[in-house]
Design an enzyme around this catalytic site. Sequence first.
Site, PDB file in Angstrom:
ATOM      1  N   HIS A  54       0.438  -1.679   0.182  1.00 46.29           N
ATOM      2  CA  HIS A  54      -0.450   0.063   0.328  1.00 46.29           C
ATOM      3  C   HIS A  54       0.762   1.348  -0.262  1.00 46.29           C
ATOM      4  CE1 HIS A  54      -3.372  -2.525   1.765  1.00 46.29           C
ATOM      5  NE2 HIS A  54      -3.369  -2.222   0.952  1.00 46.29           N
ATOM      6  N   GLU A  99      -9.443 -13.494 -15.712  1.00 49.31           N
ATOM      7  CA  GLU A  99      -8.545 -13.171 -15.084  1.00 49.31           C
ATOM      8  C   GLU A  99      -8.254 -14.225 -13.753  1.00 49.31           C
ATOM      9  OE1 GLU A  99      -9.548 -10.058 -11.989  1.00 49.31           O
ATOM     10  OE2 GLU A  99     -11.655 -10.801 -12.309  1.00 49.31           O
ATOM     11  N   ASN A 143      -3.752  -8.822 -12.915  1.00 46.10           N
ATOM     12  CA  ASN A 143      -3.100  -8.610 -11.539  1.00 46.10           C
ATOM     13  C   ASN A 143      -3.263 -10.137 -10.775  1.00 46.10           C
ATOM     14  OD1 ASN A 143      -2.899  -6.410 -12.034  1.00 46.10           O
ATOM     15  ND2 ASN A 143      -4.824  -5.560 -11.222  1.00 46.10           N
ATOM     16  N   ASP A 144      -4.689 -10.433 -11.508  1.00 52.52           N
ATOM     17  CA  ASP A 144      -5.065 -12.032 -10.935  1.00 52.52           C
ATOM     18  C   ASP A 144      -4.758 -12.767 -11.754  1.00 52.52           C
ATOM     19  OD1 ASP A 144      -6.322 -11.987  -8.457  1.00 52.52           O
ATOM     20  OD2 ASP A 144      -8.303 -10.499  -9.483  1.00 52.52           O
ATOM     21  N   CYS A 185      -7.531  -4.134 -18.163  1.00 50.46           N
ATOM     22  CA  CYS A 185      -7.894  -2.802 -17.070  1.00 50.46           C
ATOM     23  C   CYS A 185      -6.833  -3.945 -15.514  1.00 50.46           C
ATOM     24  CB  CYS A 185      -8.905  -3.018 -16.403  1.00 50.46           C
ATOM     25  SG  CYS A 185      -9.903  -5.135 -16.066  1.00 50.46           S
TER      26      CYS A 185
HETATM   27  C1  PEP Z   1      -7.161  -7.754 -12.042  1.00 45.65           C
HETATM   28  O1  PEP Z   1      -7.120  -8.724 -11.413  1.00 45.65           O
HETATM   29  O2  PEP Z   1      -6.345  -7.524 -13.185  1.00 45.65           O
HETATM   30  C2  PEP Z   1      -7.864  -6.328 -11.724  1.00 45.65           C
HETATM   31  C3  PEP Z   1      -8.237  -5.144 -12.498  1.00 45.65           C
HETATM   32  O3  PEP Z   1      -8.307  -6.776 -10.875  1.00 45.65           O
HETATM   33  P1  PEP Z   1      -8.499  -6.507  -8.655  1.00 45.65           P
HETATM   34  O4  PEP Z   1      -6.667  -5.904  -9.103  1.00 45.65           O
HETATM   35  O5  PEP Z   1      -9.931  -5.352  -8.688  1.00 45.65           O
HETATM   36  O6  PEP Z   1      -8.423  -8.027  -8.401  1.00 45.65           O
HETATM   37 MG    MG Z   2      -9.324  -9.084 -10.370  1.00 44.34          MG
END
Ligand code: PEP
Ligand code: MG
Length: 579
Positions: free
Chosen positions: A196, A436, A459-460, A507
């Site tokens: 963070h 994801e 990210n996931d 995203c």
């Molecule tokens: C992701 O997983 O890339 C995503 C955009 O969702 P979050 O980061 O909120 O899990």
């Molecule tokens: Mg995600």
Amino acid sequence: MSLWLSAIGASRGVAIGPVHRMHGTDLDIPEYHLDDPAIETEIARFQQAAHEARAQLAAVREQIPSNAPAEIGAFIETHLLMMDDTALIDTVTARIREDRINAEWALKLQSEELIDVFEQMNDGYLRTRRDDIAHVTARLQRVLLNQEHPIGTGTADQNSDPPVIVADELTPADIILLHQQGIAAIVTEHGGPLSHSAILARSLRLPALMGATGVRRLLVDEEIVVIDGEAGHLLAAPDAAALDFYHHRQQRDARYQRMLAVLRDEPAVSADGVHIAMLANVELPDDSIEAGRVGAEGVGLYRTEFLFMNRKDTPSEEEQLAVYRQVLASTDGPVTIRTLDAGADKSIGLSDKVAPNPALGLRAIRLCLKETGLFRSQLRALLRASAEGRMRIMLPMISTVGEMRQARHLINEAAAELAAEGLAYDRDLPIGAMIEVPAAALAAPTLARYCDFFSLGTNDLIQYTLAIDRIDDEINYLYDPLHPAVLTLIRMTIDAGQAAGISVSMCGEMASDKRYTALLLGLGLTEFSMHPASVLEVKRAVMGADVARLRRRVAEILSLTDAATYREALDGLTREQQI
Ligand code: PEP
Ligand code: MG
């Protein structure tokens, strides 16, 4: 003599300033016993310190910059709740009285006991809560030890250069306070780029190095250091030539920012004429103001879970409707709203039960399909808001066609209810899936038949493909967007979307990193959604790209089977995007 040190570059930018070392969480704690008459005075001193620490945190909460990610507010709320927790405050008071010891020592014993309990938990997320206890108790200790103002009285000398703060560890709350006092950069011994604190430093555009082990021993207060947040370097006692070099870098960075600002109203069209959509990720409704400022064409991801956090109840349909309307009104472009992605590291306190494997458990769409009452009120609010703008609904963590069908069924039911009540909604509202989970990417051609669009959540997708917990510091080093498995899944998703005639956006954080722009264009991506702070530099990379050439080049690279040649070729591609 000059000294070079390498660390993790957690936030870009060059800073030059005098060192100011400060205590974070590792403090020298005194231990002494009290006579009977001193006990009540000591308890009063502790209560007063708790009161002061609480007031500091409340002040920090008021001063969170509007463009800071929502997690920062949630983080500070968690610390405020801990300050009110009897497990900490009342138990320390009891210890002072019963063991006749000073407040600092009683606090140390109590926090060690709590940290032990958390460390034994067989759950990555809860284990990270031990850090919250360490941060909260360190704040209290600093108040008790009169060390709460890390750079003097809090009104830094107007004539001196802003310092480079060097600490073992800094919380987001510390960083907000320090930023207000005027600092040049931060260097910490612990922490990583996904923490963070790193996210906050990037939002504040504050150069930061993390993981600089032993740095406080190597530096002395007031000596001049240069921080290069991009390369991850610290240079102590720079000579005149080095200072000259870095002053030029600073001037070049400032020119770069001014040049980017000019791009705000330019169309995001590549050198060979391909239009690329530049969308913003939004967490707080305020982020959409920032998105407008950088000329984002719409919102590619609105993370609704932050509406549900840090509260005892769930937001009503009307409350949600008001927020969704606000986000829709903030832009003329399309707005993609993601349904609740709670669970794993984003708890909304629905259950006290701890899943054995939270990231693989009842999260996102899985939770919504179980808690249908909660989902239904969100869907009704979304559908009602859809009557007033160009909205799309996006479902997180889809892994099967069955989930897509079930969700669509619930959406149709909510729509039928609204129709029966005479309430308006968009009858052609696009419904899409986040890709994801590797299974979704592999089954994308089938899934596409049930979706109006895809959005890649890298990210996931990276977490699940490489089997590395996003929030586990120890395996951060394995997080690799360029892994051939990850790129293959991204390409499969984009190809499946194209074949089915549905749009595919990205995203995840990868879309906001200009080092990957050429690669993603070469993979065929035409919609990027990212934090507003990245929109202009990614747009610049797009404007300089020859998409047709990149597509040929990336296809060649992905067919390479020699690991070293593959890396080299990808590095060559990403290097082209460096400023
Ligand atoms: C992701 O997983 O890339 C995503 C955009 O969702 P979050 O980061 O909120 O899990
Ligand atoms: Mg995600």
